[in-house]
Write an enzyme that holds these catalytic residues in place. Structure first.
Site, PDB file in Angstrom:
ATOM      1  N   TYR A 102       0.702  11.777   7.042  1.00 20.26           N
ATOM      2  CA  TYR A 102       1.177  10.395   6.871  1.00 20.26           C
ATOM      3  C   TYR A 102       0.583   9.460   7.929  1.00 20.26           C
ATOM      4  O   TYR A 102       0.063   8.388   7.604  1.00 20.26           O
ATOM      5  CB  TYR A 102       2.704  10.347   6.908  1.00 20.26           C
ATOM      6  CG  TYR A 102       3.263   8.951   6.810  1.00 20.26           C
ATOM      7  CD1 TYR A 102       3.306   8.279   5.583  1.00 20.26           C
ATOM      8  CD2 TYR A 102       3.733   8.270   7.934  1.00 20.26           C
ATOM      9  CE1 TYR A 102       3.820   6.985   5.484  1.00 20.26           C
ATOM     10  CE2 TYR A 102       4.241   6.989   7.846  1.00 20.26           C
ATOM     11  CZ  TYR A 102       4.282   6.348   6.624  1.00 20.26           C
ATOM     12  OH  TYR A 102       4.772   5.063   6.531  1.00 20.26           O
ATOM     13  N   SER A 115       1.729   1.283   9.784  1.00 21.58           N
ATOM     14  CA  SER A 115       2.908   1.863  10.453  1.00 21.58           C
ATOM     15  C   SER A 115       2.574   1.995  11.930  1.00 21.58           C
ATOM     16  O   SER A 115       1.405   2.187  12.298  1.00 21.58           O
ATOM     17  CB  SER A 115       3.208   3.251   9.879  1.00 21.58           C
ATOM     18  OG  SER A 115       4.115   3.939  10.731  1.00 21.58           O
TER      19      SER A 115
HETATM   20  N1  LIG Z   1      10.574   2.226   6.034  1.00 21.18           N
HETATM   21  C1  LIG Z   1       9.898   2.576   7.117  1.00 21.18           C
HETATM   22  O1  LIG Z   1      10.480   3.084   8.111  1.00 21.18           O
HETATM   23  C2  LIG Z   1       8.414   2.325   7.183  1.00 21.18           C
HETATM   24  C3  LIG Z   1       7.786   2.392   8.450  1.00 21.18           C
HETATM   25  C4  LIG Z   1       6.421   2.175   8.519  1.00 21.18           C
HETATM   26  C5  LIG Z   1       5.704   1.862   7.377  1.00 21.18           C
HETATM   27  N2  LIG Z   1       6.339   1.813   6.160  1.00 21.18           N
HETATM   28  C6  LIG Z   1       5.521   1.515   4.978  1.00 21.18           C
HETATM   29  O2  LIG Z   1       6.113   0.473   4.248  1.00 21.18           O
HETATM   30  C7  LIG Z   1       5.665   0.503   2.904  1.00 21.18           C
HETATM   31  C8  LIG Z   1       6.836   0.277   1.963  1.00 21.18           C
HETATM   32  O3  LIG Z   1       7.730   1.367   2.056  1.00 21.18           O
HETATM   33  P1  LIG Z   1       9.311   1.178   2.132  1.00 21.18           P
HETATM   34  O4  LIG Z   1       9.743   1.612   3.480  1.00 21.18           O
HETATM   35  O5  LIG Z   1       9.712  -0.165   1.654  1.00 21.18           O
HETATM   36  O6  LIG Z   1       9.773   2.341   1.128  1.00 21.18           O
HETATM   37  P2  LIG Z   1      10.434   2.325  -0.313  1.00 21.18           P
HETATM   38  O7  LIG Z   1      11.699   1.567  -0.328  1.00 21.18           O
HETATM   39  O8  LIG Z   1      10.451   3.757  -0.719  1.00 21.18           O
HETATM   40  O9  LIG Z   1       9.382   1.522  -1.186  1.00 21.18           O
HETATM   41  C9  LIG Z   1       8.174   2.098  -1.624  1.00 21.18           C
HETATM   42  C10 LIG Z   1       7.641   1.242  -2.764  1.00 21.18           C
HETATM   43  O10 LIG Z   1       6.414   1.822  -3.198  1.00 21.18           O
HETATM   44  C11 LIG Z   1       6.484   2.039  -4.597  1.00 21.18           C
HETATM   45  N3  LIG Z   1       5.750   3.239  -4.950  1.00 21.18           N
HETATM   46  C12 LIG Z   1       5.957   4.505  -4.503  1.00 21.18           C
HETATM   47  N4  LIG Z   1       5.128   5.352  -5.124  1.00 21.18           N
HETATM   48  C13 LIG Z   1       4.379   4.592  -5.979  1.00 21.18           C
HETATM   49  C14 LIG Z   1       3.352   4.890  -6.906  1.00 21.18           C
HETATM   50  N5  LIG Z   1       2.933   6.157  -7.091  1.00 21.18           N
HETATM   51  N6  LIG Z   1       2.808   3.883  -7.620  1.00 21.18           N
HETATM   52  C15 LIG Z   1       3.243   2.615  -7.443  1.00 21.18           C
HETATM   53  N7  LIG Z   1       4.206   2.269  -6.586  1.00 21.18           N
HETATM   54  C16 LIG Z   1       4.775   3.256  -5.873  1.00 21.18           C
HETATM   55  C17 LIG Z   1       7.961   2.227  -4.907  1.00 21.18           C
HETATM   56  O11 LIG Z   1       8.270   1.827  -6.233  1.00 21.18           O
HETATM   57  P3  LIG Z   1       8.450   2.770  -7.515  1.00 21.18           P
HETATM   58  O12 LIG Z   1       9.188   3.990  -7.095  1.00 21.18           O
HETATM   59  O13 LIG Z   1       9.183   1.892  -8.480  1.00 21.18           O
HETATM   60  O14 LIG Z   1       7.055   3.050  -7.974  1.00 21.18           O
HETATM   61  C18 LIG Z   1       8.590   1.217  -3.947  1.00 21.18           C
HETATM   62  O15 LIG Z   1       8.579  -0.061  -4.525  1.00 21.18           O
HETATM   63  C19 LIG Z   1       4.978   1.870   2.742  1.00 21.18           C
HETATM   64  O16 LIG Z   1       3.574   1.687   2.746  1.00 21.18           O
HETATM   65  C20 LIG Z   1       5.405   2.638   3.975  1.00 21.18           C
HETATM   66  O17 LIG Z   1       4.456   3.622   4.348  1.00 21.18           O
HETATM   67  C21 LIG Z   1       7.671   2.018   6.043  1.00 21.18           C
END
Ligand SMILES: NC(=O)c1ccc[n+]([C@@H]2O[C@H](COP(=O)([O-])OP(=O)(O)OC[C@H]3O[C@@H](n4cnc5c(N)ncnc54)[C@H](OP(=O)(O)O)[C@@H]3O)[C@@H](O)[C@H]2O)c1
Length: 259
Positions: free
Chosen positions: A150, A137
């Site tokens: 975080y 991030s």
């Molecule tokens: N969106 C942003 O603004 C942003 C910015 C910077 C970095 N990121 C990073 O991007 C990555 C993806 O996040 P996203 O934004 O796409 O969010 P998201 O839509 O909430 O996706 C998160 C994914 O992680 C899985 N997950 C969550 N808890 C889990 C667990 N305990 N075991 C296995 N899988 C789990 C969820 O699936 P299930 O619930 O089905 O398990 C989902 O597929 C993360 O590492 C996040 O920190 C996001």
């Protein structure tokens, strides 16, 4: 045909990586907790691209369930690309954070990607080929902007990527750290936040497409929203100037008196 294993493939960034890597012809292993969503995505991608897709339901914060993914990474068919994407946020201050919730976040954002990379690296080094994509991030570089742990978890992911790349890139293994800024996914709502209050949100398809351009260029660090790469290069240059002062057996002059 190569195979990519994507954690957190049931929504957001991971689901778009699955779509894009399927369109490139990679077989997939999709990992998350939501089996229904993974199965629906798997059948859609099999039909659309004629690839094979395995689904592993696993809560990566549970050591036994994590172990099933570690075993898959060590077995055949070999995994050519690991996308360490699953992650979550924790809204709120460090002082008010519940220790159990912090521990769960550390398991998901820090321990799981570390052990997953560790499980796949031997095979990749033996073949002299393979890629590890770690989703960090921009908060890794902007910790003051976000309270709680975080940002620190994402700084760990960036640092691990950089040190791992230094260790394995000359041996044929490519490591990429992707640093998204605000991206439209479920992460905010899952953490009890509200994405409508976040400015300048990037669409998730644009984020992943840009990250894949960085992947194809074999960038170590890809920061999709930063307009000029020169800004990152200047940051790295400043880091190397600072580091040139680390090899010193004596404290700097300014620390030799107490005033
Ligand atoms: N969106 C942003 O603004 C942003 C910015 C910077 C970095 N990121 C990073 O991007 C990555 C993806 O996040 P996203 O934004 O796409 O969010 P998201 O839509 O909430 O996706 C998160 C994914 O992680 C899985 N997950 C969550 N808890 C889990 C667990 N305990 N075991 C296995 N899988 C789990 C969820 O699936 P299930 O619930 O089905 O398990 C989902 O597929 C993360 O590492 C996040 O920190 C996001």
């Amino acid at each position: 045909m190569s195979t990519a294993l994507i954690t957190g493939a049931s929504s957001g960034i991971g689901a778009i990586y699955a779509r894009r890597l399927a369109a490139r012809g990679h077989d997939l292993v999709l990992v998350a907790r939501a089996t229904d969503r993974l199965n629906a995505l798997a059948s859609e991608l099999c039909d659309a691209h004629g690839i094979s897709v395995e689904v592993i339901t696993a809560d990566l914060t549970d050591s036994i369930q994590l172990d099933s993914v570690l075993k898959r990474l060590r077995s055949a068919p070999v995994i050519d690309i690991l996308v360490n994407n699953a992650g979550a946020a924790l809204v709120g201050d460090f002082a008010s954070a519940e220790p159990d919730k912090m521990q769960t976040l550390l398991r998901l954002n820090v321990i799981a990607p570390t052990l997953l990379a560790s499980a796949v690296i031997d095979n990749m080094l033996a073949r002299g080929n393979g890629s590890i994509i770690n989703i960090a991030s921009v908060l890794a570089l902007l910790p003051e902007y976000s309270h709680g742990i975080y940002a620190a978890t994402k700084a760990y992911v960036l640092t691990l990527s950089q040190s791992l790349a230094a260790e394995v890139s000359a041996k044929g293994v490519y490591v990429q750290a992707v640093l998204p800024a605000a991206t439209r996914t479920e992460i905010y709502e899952r953490a009890g936040g509200d994405i409508s209050k976040v400015p300048d949100v990037m669409e998730v398809e644009a984020l992943v497409d840009a990250a894949l351009v960085g992947f194809d260029r074999r960038e170590l660090v890809t920061i999709p929203p930063v307009p000029e790469v020169a800004a990152w290069e200047a940051f790295e240059q400043a880091r190397s100037v600072l580091a040139s002062g680390f090899s010193n057996s004596e404290p700097a002059e300014r620390y030799r008196s107490s005033v």
